[in-house]
Scaffold this active site. Structure first.
Site, short mmCIF file in Angstrom:
data_model
loop_
_atom_site.label_atom_id
_atom_site.label_comp_id
_atom_site.label_asym_id
_atom_site.label_seq_id
_atom_site.Cartn_x
_atom_site.Cartn_y
_atom_site.Cartn_z
N ASP A 293 0.84 -1.26 0.00
CA ASP A 293 0.12 0.05 0.07
C ASP A 293 0.87 1.22 -0.16
O ASP A 293 2.15 1.07 0.20
CB ASP A 293 -0.81 0.02 1.21
CG ASP A 293 -1.99 -0.50 1.11
OD1 ASP A 293 -2.35 -1.15 -0.12
OD2 ASP A 293 -2.72 -1.14 2.11
N LYS B 296 -1.90 4.94 -3.93
CA LYS B 296 -1.68 6.20 -4.61
C LYS B 296 -0.41 6.51 -4.03
O LYS B 296 -0.08 6.48 -2.85
CB LYS B 296 -2.71 7.18 -4.18
CG LYS B 296 -3.73 7.17 -5.25
CD LYS B 296 -4.61 8.39 -4.97
CE LYS B 296 -6.05 8.40 -5.57
NZ LYS B 296 -6.88 8.26 -4.59
N MET C 35 -8.42 8.01 9.38
CA MET C 35 -8.88 8.80 8.11
C MET C 35 -9.65 9.96 8.07
O MET C 35 -10.84 9.99 7.44
CB MET C 35 -9.67 7.65 7.44
CG MET C 35 -8.82 6.56 6.68
SD MET C 35 -9.52 5.19 5.97
CE MET C 35 -10.23 4.22 7.33
N1 SAH Z 1 -4.36 -0.46 9.12
C1 SAH Z 1 -3.95 1.04 9.51
C2 SAH Z 1 -5.00 1.93 9.30
C3 SAH Z 1 -5.40 2.16 7.93
S1 SAH Z 1 -6.36 3.48 7.53
C4 SAH Z 1 -3.54 1.08 11.05
O1 SAH Z 1 -3.73 -0.07 11.59
O2 SAH Z 1 -2.67 1.82 11.58
C5 SAH Z 1 -5.35 4.71 7.02
C6 SAH Z 1 -5.19 5.75 8.20
O3 SAH Z 1 -4.53 5.23 9.30
C7 SAH Z 1 -4.82 7.11 7.83
O4 SAH Z 1 -5.71 7.90 7.19
C8 SAH Z 1 -4.37 7.80 9.31
O5 SAH Z 1 -5.59 8.02 9.92
C9 SAH Z 1 -3.93 6.26 9.80
N2 SAH Z 1 -2.72 6.20 9.89
C10 SAH Z 1 -2.02 5.15 9.29
N3 SAH Z 1 -0.59 5.06 9.69
C11 SAH Z 1 -0.38 6.19 10.28
C12 SAH Z 1 0.73 7.04 10.74
N4 SAH Z 1 1.97 6.43 10.80
N5 SAH Z 1 0.50 7.99 11.50
C13 SAH Z 1 -0.55 8.52 11.69
N6 SAH Z 1 -1.72 7.90 11.43
C14 SAH Z 1 -1.64 6.92 10.60
#
Ligand code: SAH
Length: 256
Positions: free
Chosen positions: A38, A60, A174
């Site tokens: 991803d 993206k 998100m």
């Molecule tokens: N599976 C991921 C979430 C995917 S949805 C997890 O468990 O973290 C994507 C969202 O996750 C982003 O819009 C943001 O809100 C959050 N996110 C993912 N990585 C991040 C990071 N390193 N720092 C802050 N927010 C993050």
């Protein structure tokens, strides 16, 4: 003779830093013959895959469009049917807003063996890095992991009441571009405007930034700062424990 189909591992890459991978995730990546990753996956994690591994970016990134979910599913299936060890690498934990259910169900229907490898989710990485807990005795008895937006990017319009309880820590995923509206919903449902809150960008990475405020004012702080990386919003009394680390000026670089 046709190949035995390969296995597909749905692997959590954690928040970005390679040393936040689980050992199991690292082994899966090192053994991968095909890697579908991803947009949020850091280069330092992708670099752990063997040079000969086929690497396909599915989200993206750098102006390239993301692949449709159906295309990703077909790709995983085709690669597994070639007998390859496939790793589907997702940011954070694949079971949290990672579509792992959809992908595993698709592969299952087609008779492909799958395994899910968990990862450190963004909220956990943020809490660890900025020195606050997500639950705390007598203060935060629940953790609500929620998304702010629908697939089309609109603000979620139901379920906010669950986030209004004063002893619930809310981790909102998100939501970066709808933060003011999300915080307004929380207040409209009775969460106090004085509740401390943090927006953490790039949690778990060296370039992480944290913006501190309250439910009443953090939206404006975030809009003014113009964050462009992934952001997790954490609302709740527990975030006050990070206050010492994030005292004014409101934007501080994380300690590496
Ligand atoms: N599976 C991921 C979430 C995917 S949805 C997890 O468990 O973290 C994507 C969202 O996750 C982003 O819009 C943001 O809100 C959050 N996110 C993912 N990585 C991040 C990071 N390193 N720092 C802050 N927010 C993050």
């Amino acid at each position: 003779m046709p190949h035995e189909p390969g296995k597909v591992r749905l692997v959590g890459a954690g928040p970005g830093a390679a040393d936040l991978l689980t050992v199991r995730a690292l082994r899966a990546i090192e053994d991968a013959q095909a890697l579908l990753y991803d947009a949020l996956i850091a280069d330092e994690v992708i670099a752990l895959a063997p040079a000969a591994c086929l690497k396909i970016q599915t989200g993206k990134r750098a102006g390239r469009p993301s692949l449709e979910q159906a295309t990703i599913n077909r790709l995983m299936l085709r690669l597994a049917r070639r007998g390859l060890n496939v790793v589907r690498l997702k940011g954070g934990d694949p079971s949290i807003f990672g579509r792992v259910g959809e992908e595993a169900a698709f592969l299952h229907v087609h008779g492909i063996d799958t395994e899910v490898v968990p990862g450190v989710t963004a909220a956990s990485a943020a809490a660890a890095q900025f020195g606050f807990p997500l639950t705390h005795r007598g203060e935060a008895r629940r953790l609500l992991i929620a998304t702010a937006t629908t697939k089309a990017g609109a603000l979620i319009d139901a379920g906010w009441a669950q986030a209004a309880d004063a002893q619930t820590t809310v981790a909102l995923y998100m939501g970066r571009d709808r933060l003011e509206a999300a915080l307004a919903q929380l207040m409209a449902h009775g969460r106090s405007a004085a509740t401390p809150a943090l927006a953490v960008e790039n949690a778990g990475r060296r370039e992480a930034r944290v913006l501190a405020g309250t439910v009443g004012d953090l939206g404006e702080v975030v809009t003014t700062a113009g964050l462009d990386g992934p952001v997790v919003l954490i609302v709740g009394e527990v975030t006050a424990q990070a206050a010492a680390a994030v005292a004014a000026p409101p934007i501080l670089k994380a300690q590496a």
